[in-house]
Write a protein that holds these residues in place. Sequence first.
Motif, PDB file in Angstrom:
ATOM      1  N   GLU A 103       0.810  -1.219   0.000  1.00  0.00           N
ATOM      2  CA  GLU A 103       0.000   0.000   0.000  1.00  0.00           C
ATOM      3  C   GLU A 103       0.845   1.273   0.000  1.00  0.00           C
ATOM      4  O   GLU A 103       0.514   2.244  -0.668  1.00  0.00           O
ATOM      5  CB  GLU A 103      -0.940   0.017   1.202  1.00  0.00           C
ATOM      6  N   LEU A 104       1.933   1.296   0.729  1.00  0.00           N
ATOM      7  CA  LEU A 104       2.687   2.531   0.870  1.00  0.00           C
ATOM      8  C   LEU A 104       3.682   2.783  -0.251  1.00  0.00           C
ATOM      9  O   LEU A 104       4.345   3.816  -0.253  1.00  0.00           O
ATOM     10  CB  LEU A 104       3.372   2.573   2.238  1.00  0.00           C
ATOM     11  N   GLU A 105       3.788   1.877  -1.199  1.00  0.00           N
ATOM     12  CA  GLU A 105       4.596   2.168  -2.375  1.00  0.00           C
ATOM     13  C   GLU A 105       3.840   3.231  -3.171  1.00  0.00           C
ATOM     14  O   GLU A 105       2.644   3.110  -3.409  1.00  0.00           O
ATOM     15  CB  GLU A 105       4.811   0.911  -3.212  1.00  0.00           C
ATOM     16  N   VAL A 106       4.543   4.269  -3.574  1.00  0.00           N
ATOM     17  CA  VAL A 106       3.887   5.431  -4.167  1.00  0.00           C
ATOM     18  C   VAL A 106       3.059   5.057  -5.393  1.00  0.00           C
ATOM     19  O   VAL A 106       1.920   5.509  -5.538  1.00  0.00           O
ATOM     20  CB  VAL A 106       4.912   6.541  -4.497  1.00  0.00           C
ATOM     21  N   VAL A 107       3.573   4.222  -6.267  1.00  0.00           N
ATOM     22  CA  VAL A 107       2.839   3.866  -7.483  1.00  0.00           C
ATOM     23  C   VAL A 107       1.555   3.118  -7.135  1.00  0.00           C
ATOM     24  O   VAL A 107       0.480   3.424  -7.661  1.00  0.00           O
ATOM     25  CB  VAL A 107       3.719   3.028  -8.440  1.00  0.00           C
ATOM     26  N   VAL A 108       1.639   2.157  -6.236  1.00  0.00           N
ATOM     27  CA  VAL A 108       0.464   1.388  -5.826  1.00  0.00           C
ATOM     28  C   VAL A 108      -0.511   2.291  -5.072  1.00  0.00           C
ATOM     29  O   VAL A 108      -1.719   2.284  -5.341  1.00  0.00           O
ATOM     30  CB  VAL A 108       0.866   0.176  -4.958  1.00  0.00           C
ATOM     31  N   GLY A 109       0.001   3.076  -4.155  1.00  0.00           N
ATOM     32  CA  GLY A 109      -0.845   3.985  -3.389  1.00  0.00           C
ATOM     33  C   GLY A 109      -1.558   4.991  -4.273  1.00  0.00           C
ATOM     34  O   GLY A 109      -2.739   5.299  -4.069  1.00  0.00           O
ATOM     35  N   THR A 110      -0.856   5.502  -5.288  1.00  0.00           N
ATOM     36  CA  THR A 110      -1.465   6.459  -6.211  1.00  0.00           C
ATOM     37  C   THR A 110      -2.570   5.789  -7.021  1.00  0.00           C
ATOM     38  O   THR A 110      -3.618   6.388  -7.268  1.00  0.00           O
ATOM     39  CB  THR A 110      -0.396   7.090  -7.123  1.00  0.00           C
ATOM     40  N   SER A 111      -2.364   4.543  -7.402  1.00  0.00           N
ATOM     41  CA  SER A 111      -3.427   3.810  -8.112  1.00  0.00           C
ATOM     42  C   SER A 111      -4.651   3.640  -7.227  1.00  0.00           C
ATOM     43  O   SER A 111      -5.793   3.799  -7.688  1.00  0.00           O
ATOM     44  CB  SER A 111      -2.925   2.438  -8.563  1.00  0.00           C
ATOM     45  N   LEU A 112      -4.436   3.321  -5.953  1.00  0.00           N
ATOM     46  CA  LEU A 112      -5.555   3.197  -5.020  1.00  0.00           C
ATOM     47  C   LEU A 112      -6.241   4.548  -4.813  1.00  0.00           C
ATOM     48  O   LEU A 112      -7.475   4.636  -4.790  1.00  0.00           O
ATOM     49  CB  LEU A 112      -5.076   2.635  -3.680  1.00  0.00           C
ATOM     50  N   LEU A 113      -5.462   5.599  -4.680  1.00  0.00           N
ATOM     51  CA  LEU A 113      -6.010   6.944  -4.536  1.00  0.00           C
ATOM     52  C   LEU A 113      -6.919   7.255  -5.727  1.00  0.00           C
ATOM     53  O   LEU A 113      -8.051   7.717  -5.552  1.00  0.00           O
ATOM     54  CB  LEU A 113      -4.856   7.941  -4.456  1.00  0.00           C
ATOM     55  N   ASN A 114      -6.436   6.986  -6.937  1.00  0.00           N
ATOM     56  CA  ASN A 114      -7.230   7.223  -8.141  1.00  0.00           C
ATOM     57  C   ASN A 114      -8.496   6.384  -8.156  1.00  0.00           C
ATOM     58  O   ASN A 114      -9.569   6.842  -8.549  1.00  0.00           O
ATOM     59  CB  ASN A 114      -6.404   6.950  -9.402  1.00  0.00           C
TER      60      ASN A 114
END
Length: 129
Positions: A26-37
Amino acid sequence: VNACDRPASLAIGKWVHAHILDGGFELEVVVGTSLLNMYGRCGNMVEARRMFNNFPEHDLASWNAIISVYAQHGHCEEAFKVFQQMQQESVKPDKITFIEILSSFASPEALSLGKLLHTHIVDRGFESD
């Protein structure tokens, strides 16, 4: 995560998020940004913002993502606040940032913020693009 793009998909998105948490990604920026989107596309602004706030660091893509989420839902004031916070943290906006935030200024109420944003666009030299 990208397939979850409307409120009806939110339950599936949360299920995917739970599996991402189990994997510790979750805290990896790319994965987190996908979840945010994903949360933003599903209309869950609170969870999108929580995702952003929990990132250990923010890159330009994550800033653009949270601005985009607010812009897509017509929250121009919140999008502009994030834009200002981004600059306070010495992150320079790019063309994508301005495109995303401008899309939220489509109402007469947003005219004053739109004018202020135009000043930032001119200052960055993007006016002719």
